[in-house]
Design an enzyme around this catalytic site. Structure first.
Site, short mmCIF file in Angstrom:
data_model
loop_
_atom_site.label_atom_id
_atom_site.label_comp_id
_atom_site.label_asym_id
_atom_site.label_seq_id
_atom_site.Cartn_x
_atom_site.Cartn_y
_atom_site.Cartn_z
N SER A 206 51.64 15.44 24.20
CA SER A 206 52.32 16.71 24.36
C SER A 206 52.64 17.13 25.91
O SER A 206 53.23 16.26 26.55
CB SER A 206 51.57 17.97 23.64
OG SER A 206 52.25 19.29 23.67
N ASP A 341 58.93 18.58 14.25
CA ASP A 341 57.93 19.32 15.19
C ASP A 341 58.55 20.68 15.51
O ASP A 341 59.59 20.91 16.01
CB ASP A 341 57.82 18.40 16.63
CG ASP A 341 56.98 19.10 17.63
OD1 ASP A 341 56.53 20.23 17.53
OD2 ASP A 341 56.53 18.28 18.60
N HIS A 372 53.56 18.58 14.90
CA HIS A 372 53.23 18.49 16.67
C HIS A 372 51.77 17.96 16.53
O HIS A 372 50.89 18.60 16.25
CB HIS A 372 53.46 19.95 17.22
CG HIS A 372 53.20 19.79 18.80
ND1 HIS A 372 54.25 19.39 19.47
CD2 HIS A 372 52.08 19.95 19.52
CE1 HIS A 372 53.75 19.37 20.79
NE2 HIS A 372 52.64 19.64 20.69
#
Length: 425
Positions: A206, A341, A372
């Site tokens: 991320s 996501d 995610h």
């Protein structure tokens, strides 16, 4: 008349019950996305000998990713399970915490985990890992990945984002930001000095994906000794993402609010260090805006950008996003995203796709499901402890190491043949 109607009443109620059940089932099917098919990742890459070898050796990239049947096709549930629980039966790897003094008085920390087995190639290889926003080595998804990597023969160094660990006080009025690479660079420098023979695998999750790609691209010297880089579920451009993060489609605005609330808690837990004697940067009005903030944009504008002296939010997002540096990365680069996501808008995925079309060292893998940082696998309901994400990163790293080993062997063999032919009269 009453007698004529009464027999029809039960049938009418049965019809209403059936309609209610049908409606509930329809909502469940839609919400859980049960009709969505499973598929192998959508891959974008150039046809090169290395990429052919990688896709053959790392078969997870070409096989179907099959999430848990009942809920795994919902990006929201995958994301929620990652966010709330992290992983199933998460292990507790044992490491050493290291402290590094920074030039501005900050203290970077990272955790070092030694391998639990020999590496398949016999080489010394270290994974340098950068977690997601506000995360650290104690998060369940990091612990699971580290344990899996250790068992495959990798040393692991995990950065703890500045200010993220609840039991570690800040030592300067600064905390982690979207794209600051200083602490990650300090950790990599320590690994290089302490283990001069080691080769590096760079991994970012991320926000960590943005940091590692920016680190490698902002100075090509940072790529020395790096075998490859893997980035999972990053958004590539904060400037482009800021508008999509305020939209309600896929509940993105709701996720924004939750992440904002978490960031507020982290900032306020360090308020004594962050805001004492820094009135020239953060004003009382900024503090008021922090308390009332409902989006990350508002926190970034009133607080975060000022840690590095950016004059505007636009400048902060432009300078801190890896999209302006990632084209300078020349080592093999695997970029992984999920189509469902809820945090990363589909418009942002043109960045890695275009990069993979233009650069031969890049593979862009887009899974149909995974949410995610979820990527759970499992038969029906209960997910497996290891996720597809954990396995694909290690499998890709193994393939890269094997490629480098075979390449070195071939070059050594050619050199020996050259020497032998020169010795001949």
């Amino acid at each position: 008349v009453i007698g004529a109607i009464a027999p029809e009443m039960p049938a009418m109620f049965d019809g209403m019950k059936l309609a209610a059940v049908a409606t509930i089932l329809y909502v469940i099917v839609r919400c859980l996305n049960l009709k969505s098919p499973t598929a192998s990742p959508d891959l974008t890459y150039q046809d090169t000998p290395l990429n052919r070898f990688l896709l053959k050796s790392c078969s997870l990239l070409t096989r179907e990713y099959i999430p848990p049947l009942l809920w795994g096709k919902s990006g929201h549930l995958q994301t929620a399970l990652y966010g709330k629980m992290g992983r199933v039966n998460s292990p507790h790897p044992h490491g050493q915490r290291k402290y590094l003094a920074m030039q501005d008085g900050a203290t970077a920390t990272f955790d070092l985990f030694e391998p639990l087995a020999d590496h398949p190639t016999g080489d010394d290889v270290t994974m340098v890992i950068c977690p997601g926003i506000g995360n650290h080595s104690e998060k369940h998804y990091i612990r699971t990945f580290v344990d899996h990597s250790q068992k495959q023969g990798y040393r692991c160094a995990v950065l703890n984002h500045l200010g993220a660990l609840p039991n570690i006080e800040l030592t300067s009025p600064r905390m982690f930001t979207y794209g600051c690479t200083w602490e990650f660079a300090a950790m990599v420098g320590y690994i290089r000095r302490t283990f001069p023979q080691t080769q590096l695998i760079v991994v970012g999750f991320s926000l960590g994906g943005n940091i590692v790609c920016k680190f490698l691209g902002e100075n090509r010297a940072n790529q020395e000794g790096v075998l490859c880089c893997v980035s999972v579920c990053q958004g590539y451009s904060a400037l482009r993402a800021q508008e999509t993060f305020l939209q309600w489609d896929h509940c993105r605005r709701f996720y924004n609010f939750l992440m904002t609330d978490n960031m507020k808690k982290i900032i306020l837990s360090h308020r004594r260090i962050l805001f004492s004697g820094s009135s020239d940067k953060v004003t009382d009005a900024d503090m008021s805006r922090l308390f009332t903030a409902t989006s990350l944009n508002q926190i970034d504008d009133s607080i975060m950008r000022k840690f590095h002296g950016y004059s505007s939010l636009k400048e902060y997002y432009e300078k801190e996003s890896c999209v302006h540096y990632i084209h300078n990365v020349d080592v093999p680069l695997l970029l992984v995203n999920s189509a469902d996501d809820p945090l990363v808008h589909e418009s942002l995925l043109t960045i890695p796709r275009t990069l993979a079309e233009k650069k031969p060292n890049v593979i862009f893998a887009l899974t149909l499901h995974g949410g995610h940082l979820g990527f759970f696998e499992g038969a029906v309901l209960v997910p497996q402890p290891l996720t597809w994400m954990d396995k694909v990163i290690v499998s890709y790293a193994n393939a890269i190491c094997q490629w480098e080993k075979e390449k070195a062997t071939c070059q050594g063999g050619n050199a020996s043949e050259g020497e032998s032919s020169e010795d001949k009269p």
